[in-house]
Design a protein around this motif. Structure first.
Motif, short mmCIF file in Angstrom:
data_model
loop_
_atom_site.label_atom_id
_atom_site.label_comp_id
_atom_site.label_asym_id
_atom_site.label_seq_id
_atom_site.Cartn_x
_atom_site.Cartn_y
_atom_site.Cartn_z
N ALA A 138 0.82 -1.22 0.00
CA ALA A 138 0.00 0.00 0.00
C ALA A 138 0.84 1.26 0.00
O ALA A 138 0.30 2.37 0.10
CB ALA A 138 -0.93 0.00 1.21
N TYR A 139 2.16 1.14 -0.12
CA TYR A 139 3.02 2.32 -0.11
C TYR A 139 2.68 3.31 -1.22
O TYR A 139 2.69 4.52 -0.99
CB TYR A 139 4.49 1.89 -0.19
N PRO A 140 2.39 2.84 -2.45
CA PRO A 140 2.01 3.83 -3.49
C PRO A 140 0.81 4.67 -3.11
O PRO A 140 0.71 5.84 -3.52
CB PRO A 140 1.73 2.94 -4.71
N VAL A 336 -0.33 2.77 9.87
CA VAL A 336 0.77 1.84 10.14
C VAL A 336 0.30 0.40 9.95
O VAL A 336 0.99 -0.44 9.36
CB VAL A 336 1.33 2.07 11.56
N PHE A 337 -0.90 0.11 10.45
CA PHE A 337 -1.46 -1.22 10.25
C PHE A 337 -1.66 -1.53 8.77
O PHE A 337 -1.31 -2.61 8.30
CB PHE A 337 -2.81 -1.30 10.99
N GLY A 338 -2.22 -0.58 8.02
CA GLY A 338 -2.45 -0.80 6.59
C GLY A 338 -1.17 -1.02 5.82
O GLY A 338 -1.15 -1.78 4.84
N LEU A 370 -4.53 -17.63 -0.06
CA LEU A 370 -5.79 -16.94 0.21
C LEU A 370 -5.62 -15.93 1.34
O LEU A 370 -6.25 -14.87 1.35
CB LEU A 370 -6.88 -17.96 0.55
N MET A 371 -4.77 -16.26 2.30
CA MET A 371 -4.43 -15.28 3.34
C MET A 371 -3.78 -14.05 2.72
O MET A 371 -4.06 -12.90 3.12
CB MET A 371 -3.49 -15.92 4.36
N ILE A 372 -2.91 -14.26 1.74
CA ILE A 372 -2.27 -13.15 1.05
C ILE A 372 -3.32 -12.26 0.39
O ILE A 372 -3.26 -11.02 0.47
CB ILE A 372 -1.26 -13.68 0.01
N LEU A 373 -4.32 -12.87 -0.25
CA LEU A 373 -5.38 -12.09 -0.89
C LEU A 373 -6.12 -11.24 0.14
O LEU A 373 -6.37 -10.05 -0.08
CB LEU A 373 -6.36 -13.02 -1.60
N ALA A 374 -6.46 -11.84 1.28
CA ALA A 374 -7.20 -11.10 2.30
C ALA A 374 -6.40 -9.91 2.82
O ALA A 374 -6.91 -8.80 2.95
CB ALA A 374 -7.58 -12.04 3.44
N THR A 375 -5.12 -10.15 3.14
CA THR A 375 -4.30 -9.05 3.68
C THR A 375 -4.04 -7.98 2.63
O THR A 375 -3.97 -6.79 2.95
CB THR A 375 -2.96 -9.59 4.21
N CYS A 376 -3.93 -8.39 1.37
CA CYS A 376 -3.69 -7.42 0.30
C CYS A 376 -4.91 -6.55 0.02
O CYS A 376 -4.80 -5.50 -0.62
CB CYS A 376 -3.24 -8.12 -0.98
N MET A 377 -6.07 -6.98 0.45
CA MET A 377 -7.27 -6.16 0.31
C MET A 377 -7.47 -5.27 1.53
O MET A 377 -7.87 -4.10 1.41
CB MET A 377 -8.50 -7.06 0.11
N VAL A 378 -7.16 -5.78 2.71
CA VAL A 378 -7.36 -5.00 3.93
C VAL A 378 -6.35 -3.85 4.02
O VAL A 378 -6.71 -2.73 4.38
CB VAL A 378 -7.25 -5.92 5.17
N GLY A 379 -5.08 -4.12 3.70
CA GLY A 379 -4.05 -3.10 3.83
C GLY A 379 -4.30 -1.86 3.00
O GLY A 379 -4.34 -0.74 3.54
N PRO A 380 -4.47 -1.98 1.69
CA PRO A 380 -4.76 -0.79 0.89
C PRO A 380 -6.02 -0.06 1.32
O PRO A 380 -6.07 1.18 1.28
CB PRO A 380 -4.88 -1.35 -0.53
N ALA A 382 -7.20 0.21 4.38
CA ALA A 382 -6.90 0.96 5.59
C ALA A 382 -6.07 2.21 5.29
O ALA A 382 -6.34 3.29 5.82
CB ALA A 382 -6.16 0.06 6.60
N VAL A 383 -5.06 2.07 4.42
CA VAL A 383 -4.23 3.23 4.09
C VAL A 383 -5.04 4.27 3.32
O VAL A 383 -4.91 5.48 3.56
CB VAL A 383 -3.00 2.79 3.28
N GLU A 384 -5.88 3.82 2.41
CA GLU A 384 -6.70 4.76 1.63
C GLU A 384 -7.65 5.53 2.55
O GLU A 384 -7.77 6.76 2.44
CB GLU A 384 -7.50 3.99 0.58
N ARG A 385 -8.33 4.83 3.44
CA ARG A 385 -9.33 5.49 4.28
C ARG A 385 -8.69 6.37 5.35
O ARG A 385 -9.03 7.56 5.46
CB ARG A 385 -10.21 4.44 4.95
N PHE A 386 -7.78 5.81 6.12
CA PHE A 386 -7.23 6.56 7.24
C PHE A 386 -6.08 7.46 6.81
O PHE A 386 -5.79 8.46 7.48
CB PHE A 386 -6.79 5.59 8.34
#
Length: 814
Positions: A138-140, A336-338, A370-380, A382-386
């Motif tokens: 989510a750095y970009p 930071v979490f995202g 599948l865990m990778i997919l879930a975390t890759c959706m949650v992280g961006p 969180a960063v986008e919203r917060f």
């Protein structure tokens, strides 16, 4: 002619594969924006839909794997390049705390979950490594929101370096330690290659890059190819260091960080290629790993859900703990979490290696994907919203003078230096400025041909600014007097800063730079940067800031120090401050008030005479020397300060800048006779300057004090000329025990030859001040110099004291 047959699935034609991928890269971010979903998430989801486990348009073949790997390495390179090393140094303790928390909490939770599910200890440690590792997917988004300089984001990025290294080292310990003992030989074989690899990259690559950039000049294509070569070579050599290539890519970015200015054309080119081609391929390839069909049993579903929930919870706990310990806001904690929750390349590498060595089976690998997919959706998400909230909060903070918009004008006269001056202006512009740069060319009265020539010269600066992603507006003025045309351009464009070139030579009768630059010093009051650039700013490793006495008391000093810090920050260079014969503590405190804040090492030079030798011994080829200058009639101005640019031009011929602080508006000077009244006027002969100084002191001081003062004047004059304008000198000395300042004027009909003066002195102003009243001494010097440089004053004095006239000023002594 044979008609082409319809393509089969998956596509095998390379042109069709690339066409499909680029169409996805075009449409998905646009659609994702409409439905308020981060584009990063959209590309991953579409990758799963078109991949081998979806509709099967594209296979995750060698081409996709190659481009995806390049995209991941490129992403880590950008992270290393964009990391503000000064801010990272400031927050290194916070980064260590977060990195440790982000490794330990997920690692312990992951190992506990694995052991509870019946895994062997080695497999449990492998799960712990996978839980701890994360990718700055989510750095970009944070970069786009403009919050990468936020303390929490800097901490998260810095902590990621530690977390990723620890996770991969844990992986190496598990894999290499199977069936063997963890003895000293094992640890030596693991840590020594890694230490040698890191040290070699961080030592050798910056030196090679600095040499390349310095000798290649500004050939943009060659610089870009050099960055690519560095990225892939260092990433490949990571295998010999016992770590994954993503660690090498991050190291390559860190090693090249100081060489690539943030707002330069090269950085803009790196971002463009990565954000449009390589990074989207990486996201697409991650999505293609997802196989929802693998969830064909309840156990598989439970395992995947447990992994996803467990790792998200673990990373949230780590971010929450860091937020509490480090004092961040709730929104910053979520950012930071995202940034730390997405698991992609590092985790995938860990589980694939575990699968290859038999520590994990196929079902477990599918669960991790599948865990990778879930975390890759949650992280961006969180960063986008917060991240938006963090960005909004930063814009609402009270803005001080340091954050006021700056408008920079660049007068151009030499096409060869135009690009260098634009590069300096880009660094001074700051990270968050929306102001365009203004490139000015002044044409004389040569008609349309000269105007056309001036406009042609401006095109290069416009193109260079465009390559860096910053608009450059060309401005042309017609004026027979160049200095007047530039001064008019400053006023008409309401510029706050001017960056102008200097060839290192002095011309005309002025004693600082030359006729045009000296005239600009008198006619303008904005922050003025006079630069003699000889090499790219990115090759600078250290900025040497020379601060003459009393400069820190100038009301514009903090603004000048800010410019120095911006130059250092752009090059990721350190700062060495040199305080000359003044108040070292005052200089340090004044510099500490400048923003961006950059810690400086300091050296104190007690005497003016020591400065050339000390600087000559300290300056290296990788230094940029910056003098904080002083205009005439200001507190810090002395003839020695006026001579310093020429002295420094010999010591640092390839990288020198003189920064003049902005001046407040001032009234016109009074007449000399009303403002400065000598205590004694002496008509002297045309003998040696030593004898003349002795005669001027005769009767003013006691014998011992007169001898001491004469020795100081003689020594000073042999090191620095006190000539203000040709024919006028201003020697000065501070003495202990002197009750008040004294001014003695010596008048010579034939002129007195001073050692370093251009012409024999006909007017000799000798200022004596108490040693305890340094500021008053400097103010008196500035007042005298300002009045003597006022047009017509010297001529009026020479007429007043022409041969045969009376010396009738207060106290007369023939």
């Amino acid at each position: 002619m044979t008609l082409a047959t319809p393509p089969s699935l998956p596509f095998t034609d390379p042109v069709l594969i690339v066409a499909t991928a680029t169409l996805i890269f075009l449409l998905v971010p646009l659609l994702a924006e409409r439905v308020r979903v981060p584009g990063v998430v959209g590309l991953i989801v579409v990758g799963a839909a078109v991949g081998p486990h979806g509709v099967g348009l594209l296979a995750r073949d060698d081409t996709i794997v190659l481009l995806g790997t390049v995209g991941l390495l490129y992403l880590m390179l950008i992270v290393g390049l964009e990391l503000d090393l000064h801010e990272f140094a400031r927050f290194r303790n916070q980064s260590i705390i977060f990195g440790t928390l982000s490794f330990l909490i997920p690692g312990i939770l992951g190992a506990a979950m694995a052991l509870a599910m019946g895994y062997r200890p080695a497999s449990a440690l492998l799960v712990a490594s996978a839980f701890s590792s994360h990718t700055l997917l989510a750095y970009p988004i944070a970069s786009r929101l403009g919050i990468i300089r936020n303390a929490a984001v800097t901490t998260a990025v810095g902590g990621t370096i530690l977390t990723e290294v620890l996770a991969l080292l844990l992986l190496a310990i598990v894999v290499n330690g199977r069936g063997g003992s963890l003895d000293a030989a094992f640890w030596a074989g693991l840590l020594i290659p890694f230490g040698v690899y890191v040290a070699a990259v961080l030592w050798a690559l910056p030196r090679i890059g600095r040499w390349f950039f310095r000798h290649q000049g500004r050939e943009g294509s060659a610089e870009f190819v050099f960055v690519l070569v560095s990225l892939f070579v260092v990433s490949y050599l990571a295998h010999y260091g016992g770590v994954e290539p993503i660690v090498g890519a991050l190291l390559a970015g860190l090693a090249l960080n100081r060489l690539i200015p943030e707002h330069g054309a090269l950085m803009n080119r790196i971002h463009f290629v990565g954000n449009t081609i390589f990074i989207p391929f990486f996201l697409l390839s991650v999505g293609m790993l997802v196989n929802v069909r693998a969830l064909d049993t309840l156990d598989a579903v439970a395992f995947a859900v447990a992994l996803a929930v467990g790792v998200i919870l673990a990373k949230w706990l780590a971010a929450r703990a860091a937020q509490r310990v480090l004092g961040y806001t709730a929104d910053e904690g979520w950012v930071v979490f995202g940034l730390s929750v997405p698991h992609a390349a590092g985790t995938l590498a860990i589980v694939l290696i575990g699968f290859e060595v038999g520590l994990l089976d196929q079902a477990e690998v599918n669960g991790v994907v599948l865990m990778i997919l879930a975390t890759c959706m949650v992280g961006p998400w969180a960063v986008e919203r917060f991240g938006r909230r963090v960005a909004l909060a930063e814009t609402r903070r009270p803005r001080g003078p340091a954050s006021a918009p700056r408008r920079i004008l660049i007068p151009l006269a030499n096409p060869a230096t135009a690009e260098s001056l634009v590069e300096l202006a880009l660094a001074l512009r700051g990270r968050d400025s929306d102001e365009p740069l203004l490139a000015l060319s002044v044409a004389g009265e040569g008609g349309t041909a000269q105007v056309a020539e001036a406009e042609e010269m401006l095109r290069a600066s416009v193109l260079h600014g465009a390559a860096a992603g910053v608009p450059v507006l060309p401005v042309t003025r017609v004026d027979p007097v160049v200095a007047e045309g530039i001064a008019r351009g400053v006023a008409e464009t309401r510029s706050t800063t001017m960056v102008i070139g200097w060839d290192g030579r002095r011309t005309g009768e002025r004693v600082v730079f030359g006729t045009v630059l000296d005239a600009l010093l008198e006619r303008t009051r904005v922050l003025l940067v006079v630069a003699r650039p000889g090499r790219p700013l990115g090759t600078v490793r250290r900025v040497v800031m020379v601060v003459p006495p009393a400069t820190e008391r100038h009301p514009g000093f903090v603004e000048a120090a800010r410019a120095v810090n911006l130059l250092a920050a752009s090059a990721s260079a350190s700062v060495l401050g040199v305080a000359v014969a003044g108040d070292p503590e005052g200089v340090r405190a004044a510099h500490a008030a400048a923003r961006p804040r950059i810690a400086a090492a300091w050296e104190d030079v007690a005497e003016w005479g020591e400065l050339p030798e000390r600087l000559g011994a300290a300056i290296t080829l990788d230094d940029l020397v910056v003098l904080i200058g002083a205009r005439r009639a200001t507190l810090a101005w002395t003839p020695r300060v006026g001579k310093l640019p020429a002295v420094l031009a010999e010591l640092a011929p390839d990288a020198l800048a003189v920064i003049y602080p902005p001046e407040p508006e001032a009234d016109a000077p009074d007449a000399l006779s009303d403002a400065v009244a000598p205590d004694r006027v002496v008509r002297v002969g045309s003998g040696s300057f030593v004898a003349v100084v002795g005669r001027m002191l005769d009767g003013v001081l006691d014998e011992d004090s007169a001898r001491e003062a004469a020795n100081v004047v003689v020594r000073n004059e042999q090191q620095f000329s006190s000539e203000i304008v040709p024919g006028v000198v201003l020697p000065h000395v501070r003495l202990k025990g002197l009750p008040r300042p004294l001014l003695v004027l010596g008048v010579s009909d034939g002129g007195v030859r001073f050692p370093l003066a251009k012409e024999p002195a006909r007017l000799i102003f000798l200022l004596l001040s108490p040693a305890e009243r340094a500021e008053e001494h400097l103010r008196a010097l500035a007042d005298i110099a300002r009045l003597l440089t006022t047009p017509g004053q010297v001529a009026a004095l020479l007429d007043r004291f022409a041969p045969g006239t009376s010396l009738d000023w207060l106290h007369v002594d023939d």
